[in-house]
Structures are given as structure tokens and as C-alpha cells.
Design a protein around this motif. Sequence first.
Motif, PDB file in Angstrom:
ATOM      1  N   LEU A  27       0.825  -1.209   0.000  1.00 53.28           N
ATOM      2  CA  LEU A  27       0.000   0.000   0.000  1.00 53.28           C
ATOM      3  C   LEU A  27       0.858   1.257   0.000  1.00 53.28           C
ATOM      4  O   LEU A  27       0.551   2.222  -0.714  1.00 53.28           O
ATOM      5  N   ARG A  28       1.937   1.250   0.805  1.00 53.75           N
ATOM      6  CA  ARG A  28       2.843   2.396   0.818  1.00 53.75           C
ATOM      7  C   ARG A  28       3.475   2.610  -0.548  1.00 53.75           C
ATOM      8  O   ARG A  28       3.625   3.746  -0.995  1.00 53.75           O
ATOM      9  N   ALA A  29       3.858   1.519  -1.197  1.00 52.22           N
ATOM     10  CA  ALA A  29       4.477   1.633  -2.523  1.00 52.22           C
ATOM     11  C   ALA A  29       3.476   2.165  -3.544  1.00 52.22           C
ATOM     12  O   ALA A  29       3.824   2.973  -4.405  1.00 52.22           O
ATOM     13  N   ARG A  30       2.232   1.720  -3.444  1.00 54.96           N
ATOM     14  CA  ARG A  30       1.215   2.209  -4.387  1.00 54.96           C
ATOM     15  C   ARG A  30       0.920   3.686  -4.174  1.00 54.96           C
ATOM     16  O   ARG A  30       0.726   4.437  -5.123  1.00 54.96           O
ATOM     17  N   ARG A  31       0.868   4.092  -2.899  1.00 53.52           N
ATOM     18  CA  ARG A  31       0.590   5.504  -2.611  1.00 53.52           C
ATOM     19  C   ARG A  31       1.741   6.409  -3.021  1.00 53.52           C
ATOM     20  O   ARG A  31       1.525   7.588  -3.286  1.00 53.52           O
ATOM     21  N   ALA A  32       2.954   5.850  -3.059  1.00 50.54           N
ATOM     22  CA  ALA A  32       4.115   6.641  -3.452  1.00 50.54           C
ATOM     23  C   ALA A  32       4.164   6.846  -4.962  1.00 50.54           C
ATOM     24  O   ALA A  32       5.001   7.602  -5.445  1.00 50.54           O
ATOM     25  N   LYS A  33       3.261   6.171  -5.677  1.00 51.68           N
ATOM     26  CA  LYS A  33       3.172   6.294  -7.137  1.00 51.68           C
ATOM     27  C   LYS A  33       4.544   6.056  -7.788  1.00 51.68           C
ATOM     28  O   LYS A  33       5.037   6.873  -8.567  1.00 51.68           O
ATOM     29  N   LEU A  34       5.141   4.919  -7.434  1.00 58.81           N
ATOM     30  CA  LEU A  34       6.443   4.558  -7.983  1.00 58.81           C
ATOM     31  C   LEU A  34       6.311   4.209  -9.458  1.00 58.81           C
ATOM     32  O   LEU A  34       5.251   3.773  -9.910  1.00 58.81           O
ATOM     33  N   ASP A  35       7.404   4.375 -10.182  1.00 53.57           N
ATOM     34  CA  ASP A  35       7.378   3.956 -11.585  1.00 53.57           C
ATOM     35  C   ASP A  35       7.396   2.427 -11.636  1.00 53.57           C
ATOM     36  O   ASP A  35       7.543   1.751 -10.627  1.00 53.57           O
ATOM     37  N   ASP A  36       7.237   1.891 -12.828  1.00 49.85           N
ATOM     38  CA  ASP A  36       7.059   0.448 -12.993  1.00 49.85           C
ATOM     39  C   ASP A  36       8.247  -0.348 -12.453  1.00 49.85           C
ATOM     40  O   ASP A  36       8.059  -1.350 -11.759  1.00 49.85           O
ATOM     41  N   ASP A  37       9.449   0.090 -12.743  1.00 51.31           N
ATOM     42  CA  ASP A  37      10.633  -0.645 -12.292  1.00 51.31           C
ATOM     43  C   ASP A  37      10.770  -0.628 -10.776  1.00 51.31           C
ATOM     44  O   ASP A  37      11.095  -1.646 -10.156  1.00 51.31           O
TER      45      ASP A  37
END
Length: 71
Positions: A27-37
Amino acid sequence: MQGLVWGGTALSAIGLAGLMVCILRVLRARRAKLDDDAMRAEMRKVVPLNMGALFLSVIGLMLVIVGIILG
């Protein structure tokens, strides 16, 4: 046999806590709107933890069932 039941319950609780940690990390990674890699890299880190947590939960539930059957 109560030791088997309580030990299995503890293992299942530890596994459940591990699953919650996995959920929170994703969830934290999704909220951070990380790029695909970056998202793939984070998911690669979470998968082993997720599998270990599921393993602990399953083993714990099996111990509870065995303790109930033998008890």
C-alpha cells in the motif's frame, strides 16, 4: 495437546502479522506512485516475506487441527 493448539495459534498469529506487514508495504508503494521498475523491485522484496508468512500461518493452523484431533 494444549501446547500444540497454543503453539499453532501463536504461529498463525505471527504469520497473520507478517501478512499485514506485506499489505502495508505494498500500500505504501502504491501511494508513493512509484514507476514500474521501482514497483517491481518493491514487489520482489515483498514476495518472499509473503510466502514465509503464509507458510507460518498454514503450519500453525495444521498444528491447531492436530492438537484438537489428538486432544
